[in-house]
Design an enzyme around this catalytic site. Sequence first.
Site, PDB file in Angstrom:
ATOM      1  CE  LYS A 273       4.035  -9.719 -11.067  1.00  0.00           C
ATOM      2  NZ  LYS A 273       3.966  -8.382 -11.661  1.00  0.00           N
ATOM      3  NE  ARG A 347       8.928   0.195  -7.324  1.00  0.00           N
ATOM      4  CZ  ARG A 347       8.048   0.826  -8.118  1.00  0.00           C
ATOM      5  NH1 ARG A 347       7.504   1.971  -7.728  1.00  0.00           N
ATOM      6  NH2 ARG A 347       7.712   0.322  -9.279  1.00  0.00           N
TER       7      ARG A 347
END
Length: 509
Positions: A273, A347
Amino acid sequence: MQVYISADEPIGVSADALVVPFFSESPLEGVAKEIDASLDGIIADALTSGDVRGKLGEHVLIYTKGQPFRRVLAVSLGDRSTFQPYLLARYTGSAVRYLGRRNVEKIAIALPPPSGDQAAFASFVAEGAITGSFDTTLYQEHPERRLATSEIVVLSKGFDATEIERGIAHGVALGEAVNLARRLALTPANDMTPTRMAEEAAKVAETAGLGIDVLDEARAAREGMGSFLSVAQGSVQPPKFIVLRYDGDPSSKELLALVGKGITFDTGGISIKPAEKMEDMKYDMSGGAAVIAAMSAVGKLKPKINVVGIVPATENMPGGKATKPGDIVTAMNGKTIEVINTDAEGRLILADALCYANKLGATKIVDAATLTGACVIALGHASSAAVTNDDTWGAAFFAAAKPTGERYWQMPYYEDYTQQMKSDIADLKNTGGRPAGTLTAAAFLREFVGSTPWIHLDIAGTAYLENESAWQAKGPTGVPVRAFLALVASLGDQSKAHPNGARAAELRV
């Protein structure tokens, strides 16, 4: 904080401050009218002075002489036409935060005139008092903004004492659960490791009488949790797969599974990130924190229902052993997943958690995760997104959650989103690109629930806030603890349950 009940006359209550409610552009009524009369109309004069417009949480502070209470704080409930009981939590929270900053230790709280569900009114008042007192200065040696309030007295004269008592007990349990979730999320990642998260779950299990099982890396591997472990392998912190169990109805085969994402820190892995705001990634375990906290309240309130809480906990780090873009991993149900972006890791851990919920016999599933930035783009910070594979189950969740004040917006599922997640080399890929990112992520998760009724909550925009409000500190919010507990209550024994989930026989103040 201690919350008590007093049936004494409001005019005679001994407290550092007395809090009374009012509606905008409406005459004072109930306790507020009674107190105003004893003070020669000074509250009404203040409210008509033009200093306040009656917006929810706005207030007027009045100092008294010759009264057992040193101050009166009149707090607005907003417009009468838009009033909902959950706003009482914001009313009380506003009072606690305002007065607590002014070194007020003991506060007496008045309710609006009796109407509707008195137990629910009392529950929201207690909840707001507890959540309003949340302390964010955990790491400050000499905090300047810690709230002084330690005692709340709810005035019950004119109300059904039994209803008020059980409502208060429920609200205290709920408020403490919300604050537990907030504390877990607020704790920095160097302290809130997966191991620490499992330890916190163990404390909850002990105090709330829950069963607990924590799968380590070796056991997770034996279960075939390749998707979960692929996220963990870049970190030196060992992963923990946490399972809390409450058996409130052994005669039933029904089992509700609450599943929460437990990424204790998310760097993005190899797909790292940007540095800006990366410190907020300690909040990436907010869904898991909510599950642990909700289970703590379930154990205390003892509804007649079976519930399992599942939290896959790990860091997502770019270590030398980290999963790389292009790698293929295998989930517990045998589906293979091409990892396109290692920052789509939530996920991956939820895939195995959902499979494990089915293995344990879940008949209904709700998962919660700070899953996608796309959700924040779509809904901002005003609402969480919800996607379901069963509209009847979804409707049951929305009906239970709405009265809590937490907002959920149902978003669609189309087969197009699943097609977007198909891989050329594996069964699935873990990202479908920018379009409909929240919905493709949900479509991915759907592949791991089978036919079990399931609802997915994307809380990326609501799990933490960057600004404080009159009733809530900035930072973690505790979403979706309230909705979890309301859902549990709606599925529990209705003949013995408080409307928000507490059984009368089990309540104590």
